[in-house]
Design an enzyme around this catalytic site. Structure first.
Site, PDB file in Angstrom:
ATOM      1  N   ARG A 155      29.716  28.207  55.683  1.00  0.00           N
ATOM      2  CA  ARG A 155      30.755  28.639  54.738  1.00  0.00           C
ATOM      3  C   ARG A 155      30.240  28.238  53.358  1.00  0.00           C
ATOM      4  O   ARG A 155      30.010  27.065  53.087  1.00  0.00           O
ATOM      5  CB  ARG A 155      32.070  27.931  55.068  1.00  0.00           C
ATOM      6  CG  ARG A 155      33.205  28.305  54.159  1.00  0.00           C
ATOM      7  CD  ARG A 155      34.540  27.805  54.670  1.00  0.00           C
ATOM      8  NE  ARG A 155      35.165  28.801  55.502  1.00  0.00           N
ATOM      9  CZ  ARG A 155      36.481  29.045  55.544  1.00  0.00           C
ATOM     10  NH1 ARG A 155      37.290  28.340  54.795  1.00  0.00           N
ATOM     11  NH2 ARG A 155      36.982  29.977  56.311  1.00  0.00           N
ATOM     12  N   HIS A 180      33.904  38.057  54.740  1.00  0.00           N
ATOM     13  CA  HIS A 180      34.609  37.100  55.615  1.00  0.00           C
ATOM     14  C   HIS A 180      34.741  37.715  57.013  1.00  0.00           C
ATOM     15  O   HIS A 180      35.840  37.977  57.503  1.00  0.00           O
ATOM     16  CB  HIS A 180      35.980  36.790  55.011  1.00  0.00           C
ATOM     17  CG  HIS A 180      36.585  35.529  55.532  1.00  0.00           C
ATOM     18  ND1 HIS A 180      35.931  34.674  56.391  1.00  0.00           N
ATOM     19  CD2 HIS A 180      37.806  34.963  55.312  1.00  0.00           C
ATOM     20  CE1 HIS A 180      36.712  33.645  56.673  1.00  0.00           C
ATOM     21  NE2 HIS A 180      37.853  33.804  56.037  1.00  0.00           N
ATOM     22  N   GLN A 189      37.074  36.332  59.963  1.00  0.00           N
ATOM     23  CA  GLN A 189      38.499  36.585  59.778  1.00  0.00           C
ATOM     24  C   GLN A 189      38.846  38.028  60.157  1.00  0.00           C
ATOM     25  O   GLN A 189      39.856  38.293  60.803  1.00  0.00           O
ATOM     26  CB  GLN A 189      38.897  36.322  58.317  1.00  0.00           C
ATOM     27  CG  GLN A 189      40.365  36.521  58.067  1.00  0.00           C
ATOM     28  CD  GLN A 189      41.234  35.498  58.775  1.00  0.00           C
ATOM     29  OE1 GLN A 189      40.979  34.299  58.674  1.00  0.00           O
ATOM     30  NE2 GLN A 189      42.254  35.940  59.500  1.00  0.00           N
ATOM     31  N   ASP A 194      45.864  38.772  50.464  1.00  0.00           N
ATOM     32  CA  ASP A 194      45.142  37.503  50.434  1.00  0.00           C
ATOM     33  C   ASP A 194      45.556  36.780  49.148  1.00  0.00           C
ATOM     34  O   ASP A 194      46.177  37.397  48.261  1.00  0.00           O
ATOM     35  CB  ASP A 194      43.634  37.809  50.430  1.00  0.00           C
ATOM     36  CG  ASP A 194      42.754  36.588  50.655  1.00  0.00           C
ATOM     37  OD1 ASP A 194      43.291  35.494  50.876  1.00  0.00           O
ATOM     38  OD2 ASP A 194      41.520  36.749  50.592  1.00  0.00           O
ATOM     39  N   CYS A 238      45.293  36.157  55.806  1.00  0.00           N
ATOM     40  CA  CYS A 238      44.303  35.262  56.422  1.00  0.00           C
ATOM     41  C   CYS A 238      44.633  33.781  56.217  1.00  0.00           C
ATOM     42  O   CYS A 238      44.012  32.930  56.852  1.00  0.00           O
ATOM     43  CB  CYS A 238      42.910  35.595  55.911  1.00  0.00           C
ATOM     44  SG  CYS A 238      42.747  35.475  54.139  1.00  0.00           S
ATOM     45  N   ARG A 255      41.637  33.376  65.360  1.00  0.00           N
ATOM     46  CA  ARG A 255      40.392  32.926  64.738  1.00  0.00           C
ATOM     47  C   ARG A 255      39.610  32.098  65.751  1.00  0.00           C
ATOM     48  O   ARG A 255      38.387  32.219  65.864  1.00  0.00           O
ATOM     49  CB  ARG A 255      40.681  32.053  63.504  1.00  0.00           C
ATOM     50  CG  ARG A 255      40.937  32.807  62.222  1.00  0.00           C
ATOM     51  CD  ARG A 255      39.714  33.568  61.739  1.00  0.00           C
ATOM     52  NE  ARG A 255      38.583  32.708  61.426  1.00  0.00           N
ATOM     53  CZ  ARG A 255      38.360  32.146  60.260  1.00  0.00           C
ATOM     54  NH1 ARG A 255      39.175  32.377  59.256  1.00  0.00           N
ATOM     55  NH2 ARG A 255      37.310  31.374  60.052  1.00  0.00           N
TER      56      ARG A 255
HETATM   57  N1  NVA Z   1      39.623  35.188  50.087  1.00  0.00           N
HETATM   58  C1  NVA Z   1      39.921  33.845  50.524  1.00  0.00           C
HETATM   59  C2  NVA Z   1      39.925  33.752  52.009  1.00  0.00           C
HETATM   60  C3  NVA Z   1      40.378  32.412  52.511  1.00  0.00           C
HETATM   61  C4  NVA Z   1      40.351  32.255  54.004  1.00  0.00           C
HETATM   62  C5  NVA Z   1      38.892  32.900  49.927  1.00  0.00           C
HETATM   63  O1  NVA Z   1      37.712  33.254  49.887  1.00  0.00           O
HETATM   64  O2  NVA Z   1      39.276  31.823  49.483  1.00  0.00           O
END
Ligand code: NVA
Length: 236
Positions: free
Chosen positions: A34, A61, A64, A150, A190, A218
């Site tokens: 990540r 992502h 997700q 989101d 998400c 998830r």
């Molecule tokens: N778009 C959000 C997703 C979080 C799971 C981020 O990148 O923070």
């Protein structure tokens, strides 16, 4: 499982990503990363001896979206031919929804504030056939099978928070948007969610919301992904 932060690894001492990839991938069977720039994960993967899973980057992502599509199928069956309304930032989630739409044959209705649009080149899709752009988020939701959003500010963009709060004020999924979608439309997010910003409490806590199934899934889809990467197939 070994959890490494930058500070726990030699990356925190300016070791080149390529070298860390060579070392770490000699010690484990799978790596999940990540991070921020997608380029970092790609450099790591290029020098890794084991599969590298994208756990989230600024651009994508995928874990997700796998969970979201699995959740859709669980509730409503195949997503092929369906319409997914994306209300909000043209971010990692939006880009990955577009990739999935191209692969699986559904359409994304995108509505983002001006200046936060999806860039097709960054999303890495071949054509604009699988999405339509709407200025008005209500119009994006009209007739949709799934409405999703989101946070207004993704990880790494916190410095833009104030500016984004103003720009995104009209991109809050509310009960009117859910009403204009199909009667059996689902709502997904998400998480983490900010009630009163990108979604009204009545929507995320309402009957069309499947966010807790999404969160649980998830775990299940990532177990399946690990199994697939380790065995080359999903066990019967
Ligand atoms: N778009 C959000 C997703 C979080 C799971 C981020 O990148 O923070």
């Amino acid at each position: 499982m070994v959890h490494l932060t930058t500070g726990d690894s030699q990356l925190g001492r300016a070791e080149p990503i390529e070298d860390s990839a060579k070392v770490i991938s000699r010690m484990v069977d799978l790596v999940m990363i990540r991070t921020f720039g997608q380029d970092k994960i790609e450099r790591f993967a290029e020098h890794s001896r084991v599969p590298v899973i994208n756990g989230l980057t600024n651009e994508f992502h995928p874990c997700q979206i796998l969970a979201d599509i699995f959740t859709y199928i669980e509730h409503r069956g195949s997503i092929k031919g369906r319409v997914v309304a994306w209300v909000g930032d043209g971010n990692n989630m939006a880009n990955t929804w577009l990739q999935a739409a191209e692969l699986l044959g559904f359409t994304v209705h995108l509505s983002t504030p001006s200046g936060y649009e999806v860039d097709q080149a960054i999303a890495g899709i071949r054509s604009s056939d699988s999405y339509k752009v709407f200025k008005d988020p209500m119009e994006a939701c009209r007739g949709a099978d799934l409405v999703t959003t989101d946070v207004w500010t993704s990880m790494g963009f916190e410095a833009e928070n104030e500016e984004r709060r103003k720009a995104f004020a009209d991109w809050c999924v509310d009960t009117d948007m859910m009403r204009i979608a199909k009667p059996d439309a689902l709502f997904m997010h998400c998480l983490p969610a900010h009630r009163g910003e990108e979604v009204e409490a009545d929507v995320i806590d309402g009957p069309q919301s499947v966010v807790w199934d999404e969160a649980e899934n998830r775990m299940h889809v990532q177990k399946a992904l690990m199994e697939f990467l380790l065995l080359g197939r999903v066990k019967d």
